[in-house]
Write an enzyme that holds these catalytic residues in place. Structure first.
Site, PDB file in Angstrom:
ATOM      1  N   GLU A   1       5.850  62.695 101.839  1.00  0.00           N
ATOM      2  CA  GLU A   1       6.700  62.668 100.654  1.00  0.00           C
ATOM      3  C   GLU A   1       7.369  64.013 100.326  1.00  0.00           C
ATOM      4  O   GLU A   1       8.477  64.033  99.806  1.00  0.00           O
ATOM      5  CB  GLU A   1       5.887  62.192  99.433  1.00  0.00           C
ATOM      6  CG  GLU A   1       5.388  60.758  99.528  1.00  0.00           C
ATOM      7  CD  GLU A   1       6.519  59.735  99.565  1.00  0.00           C
ATOM      8  OE1 GLU A   1       7.603  60.011  99.003  1.00  0.00           O
ATOM      9  OE2 GLU A   1       6.322  58.657 100.163  1.00  0.00           O
ATOM     10  N   SER A  47      11.239   7.415  93.026  1.00  0.00           N
ATOM     11  CA  SER A  47      10.486   6.208  92.656  1.00  0.00           C
ATOM     12  C   SER A  47       9.201   6.502  91.900  1.00  0.00           C
ATOM     13  O   SER A  47       8.605   5.591  91.315  1.00  0.00           O
ATOM     14  CB  SER A  47      10.161   5.397  93.911  1.00  0.00           C
ATOM     15  OG  SER A  47      11.342   4.878  94.476  1.00  0.00           O
TER      16      SER A  47
END
Length: 785
Positions: A94, A368
């Protein structure tokens, strides 16, 4: 000569004046801009305090933790508390120059720009850890959204980074960063991440574990150790290589990485499972029950881990075996008690890939499956289930619904039309009853979504959520009472104080008895000889299939609950007349079997009794819904109707359910009374089914006392003592073969002393009137097969 060059000199003089003026304006403007941006920044004097959101722990019905939200752990760790490799792993990937810059790394920024230009894309970032911390502060304070990429945000980030560097030391900045940064899986801070992924404090992280955590910061979801362990390991290797190139470690890690990787696979738990769909649904409903989440909570839910596991397994199996043939990409399932307690929920096939819950959030046409409400409305209007209707094609304007694989017969009964899902008859029934009455019926049973007020509704043309459709079917399985699906039983604070406890549902009957019985017989016929035959795994199963032009396929059904159990081979009066002549009908614990659990007929020749597993299911009941389809609403294969895959999935899960003990059963409910069971085999058979044991008795074994002691040594959650003719189970421990004097089961009117110790003060006494005969010898003892 001077005159000759005067215009040129004038030009440069004017240019210089303008430049100075412009520069002054720019400097002034820049100063004002800096002042304005700085003025609106949040104060940093308390910035080293850790920000923590309340944690919420979601538990299954048995206490198993199925999900955590918020910050579970709040220990604030200083850099000095951590192993050096934890910080070094972070810096290696980082911010390698963290200790060399003052918040803005000009060298690192220039290097990143060059690398990005060479690659013609962004391959390297230039932000320092201090800038990332500043960004975190701005986001957490609501200044900007995560996706904000404005120049204003970047400028304020730079200003704040400079202020942080002037206010805090480098180690303080690292400490603040490591305690605030997001590590995925709802964890913020190094200690929370360490406990979440490795079940240990951040102070105990190994080099490899530190690399795993540092590696996932770039993209927590992509490199998550739980969701993507292989990708996480690959990323960790890059972190270790970067640590080596930066001089933080030597090359010795390369010889150990294989062993680290093997141990990592065995340690990291997989939490991205189907139960997370259920947990998310529960978590989102908490504020509506107790208000905003402003403290740590434990939520006890209705989820049954075994049933959840079975549901996930069967859905995955049918997807693997049939997805190619039937062309579907997703499956959803809900299983709940007829009272609405959700026992299992499958919101999709892979939570890690898609967190969208198809069981609760997707709106689909039920096709249905909606016909059930049409026919119920007809029954309530006085139309008999055997009344006949014309089955020819129905036409109204340009609308002409087809009949799937149905050959016209002229007229058929309403039952036959329901069983074979004949569209034209259902539309005619809806027209006769009135579509407004159909809507009223659906609303009364729990359908809340908007409904089309035209005849297309009869065939399920309105979009509904899956969960509201399942709950609307529940009254057919609980004797006609309204039901609301729920997943929360109890909510407690961190001190164990109960903030919410679900009370019993209001007994509001929404279906009259006659209509209910007629509807049940029709639903049973669907499974016995109609479109739901694949779910015909037990005489008590009933339900309805549905499809929507091959875009959705459904099965809604289950097994109805009953007020009392009924014997398969006979009946007894009040639970005290069971035993050899026919079974038991019990109404309470310790009398004929808990919750009406049935004991089959026993003969005097010593045949082994067997409890009816169907009766267990019938007593408690279960409501089950299954959907298959595609997220894109793309069509499946033309054969993909509800009677195919959904009904098969339902049949498979119901088969497993019938073979197991009742999913809602708690340890206390598993105490089965033997009162009225005339010999050992009656009592043993009931326990066999309830506790999944295979216990046999010898032919001459005459009393249930002979079965008790072995059971006590086997029952988990007990031990329990079982009396032959009174009072059910007494919690305690009885010697397995009755060798202790304290366990005198043989004499008339003797007391069973149930306990581990000889001290009578610690025993529970259970009266046994009429328990004649000497305690059995070992030659007649029961055994485990």
């Amino acid at each position: 000569m001077y005159t000759k060059f005067r215009p040129i000199l004038y030009f440069f003089k004017s240019f210089f004046a303008l430049s100075v003026g412009a520069g002054t304006v720019l400097v002034a403007s820049g100063g004002l801009l800096f002042w304005g941006l700085n003025l609106s920044l949040p104060p940093i004097k308390n910035f080293n305090a850790k920000v923590r959101t309340p944690s919420v722990t979601i538990q299954a019905i048995d206490g198993t933790v199925i999900a955590n939200y918020g910050d579970l752990y709040d220990e604030f760790l200083n850099v000095s508390d951590l192993p050096p490799h934890v910080v070094n792993a972070l810096l290696a990937v980082e911010d390698k120059r963290f200790y060399a810059h003052n918040g803005i790394d000009i060298v690192g920024l220039g290097r990143a720009i060059i690398q990005n230009l060479k690659a013609n894309r962004v391959v390297q970032g230039g932000s320092t850890l201090t800038q990332q911390l500043a960004k975190n502060m701005l986001m957490s304070n609501g200044f900007y959204s995560v996706n904000d990429r404005s120049i204003r945000r970047k400028l304020q980030e730079l200003i704040l980074a400079i202020k942080l560097e002037s206010r805090f030391s480098k180690n303080e900045i690292l400490t603040i960063y490591l305690n605030r940064v997001y590590f995925g899986a709802a964890t913020y801070g190094i200690d929370a991440a360490s406990r979440r992924y490795f079940n240990k404090s951040g102070k105990e992280l190994t080099l490899f574990e530190a690399a795993i955590l540092a590696g996932l910061l770039r993209a927590p979801s992509r490199f998550s150790p739980t969701a993507n362990p292989k990708r996480s390991v690959a990323r960790a290797k890059l972190v270790l290589a970067s640590m080596e190139s930066s001089g933080f470690i030597d090359a010795s890690w390369r010889g150990e990485i294989d062993e680290w990787e093997k141990s990592f696979v065995n340690v990291v738990p997989s939490t991205e499972k189907g139960s997370k769909y259920f947990a998310d649904w529960v978590f989102e409903s908490i504020p509506s029950i107790i208000g905003p989440i402003d403290q740590d909570l434990t939520v006890v839910t209705t989820l049954h881990p075994d049933m959840q596991h079975q549901a996930e397994e069967v859905c995955a199996k049918y997807y693997k075996d049939f997805a190619g043939e039937y062309k579907f990409s997703q499956v959803a399932l809900i299983a709940m008690t007829p009272q609405g307690a959700v026992l299992a929920m499958v919101g999709g096939l892979d939570y890690g890939k898609s967190q969208f819950n198809r069981a609760t959030s997707a709106h689909r046409q039920p096709g249905s499956a909606f016909k059930t409400f049409v026919y119920l409305a007809a029954l309530e209007a006085g139309i008999d289930k055997d009344e006949k209707f014309e089955d020819s094609a129905f036409e109204q304007g340009t609308w002409k619904p087809g009949n799937y694989k149905w050959r016209e017969q002229g007229e058929i009964s309403m039952t036959e039309a329901y069983v074979h899902s004949v569209n034209s008859v259902c539309v005619r029934v809806a027209k006769k009853v009135g579509i407004r009455n159909v809507i009223k019926t659906a609303r009364r049973l729990g359908i809340t979504s908007p409904l089309n007020a035209d005849l297309t509704l009869a065939l399920g043309s309105s979009d509904l959520t899956f969960i509201e459709l399942v709950r609307a079917y529940a009254p057919f399985f609980n004797n006609g009472y309204i039901c609301w699906a729920h997943g929360i039983s109890e909510i407690r604070d961190k001190n164990g104080e109960i903030l919410y406890q679900r009370s019993k549902e209001m007994d509001v009957c929404v279906i009259d008895e006659q209509s209910l019985e007629s509807m049940r017989s029709m639903m049973r016929a669907v499974v016995a000889r109609g479109t739901g035959r694949a779910a015909n795994v037990d005489p008590h199963v009933m339900g309805k299939t549905g499809s929507n032009s091959n875009r959705d396929a459904w099965f809604l059904g289950g097994i109805e609950a009953s007020e009392e159990g009924q014997s398969e081979n006979g009946s007894g009066g009040d639970g005290r007349q069971g035993g050899n002549d026919g079974g038991a009908r019990g109404n309470d614990i310790g009398s004929g079997g808990n919750y009406g659990r049935n004991i089959r007929n026993e003969s005097d020749d010593g045949e082994i009794g067997e409890m009816s597993s169907q009766a267990i299911a019938k007593k408690k009941g279960i409501v089950l819904g299954v959907w298959v389809g595609n997220d894109s609403l793309g069509k499946m294969a033309t054969i993909s109707v509800g009677g195919r895959i959904p009904t098969r999935i339902a049949g498979s899960l119901l088969t497993t359910y019938l073979k197991s003990k009742n999913p809602e059963q708690t340890p206390d409910e598993a105490k089965v009374g033997a009162q009225g069971a005339g010999n050992a085999r009656s009592a043993v058979s009931s326990v066999n089914q309830l506790l999944n044991f295979k216990i046999k008795t010898s032919p001459n074994n005459g009393k249930s006392t002979s079965a008790v002691n072995e059971l006590n040594s086997k029952v988990t959650g007990g031990p329990y003592a079982l009396s032959s003719e009174a009072n059910g189970w007494a919690k305690g421990s009885v010697n397995a073969w009755g060798s202790n004097d304290a366990n005198d089961w043989g004499n008339d009117e003797a007391s069973v002393l149930a306990g581990d110790e000889q001290d009578s003060a610690s025993f529970e006494e259970v009266e046994q009137p009429g328990a004649a005969g000497k305690l059995f010898d070992e030659s007649q003892a029961i055994w485990i097969s």
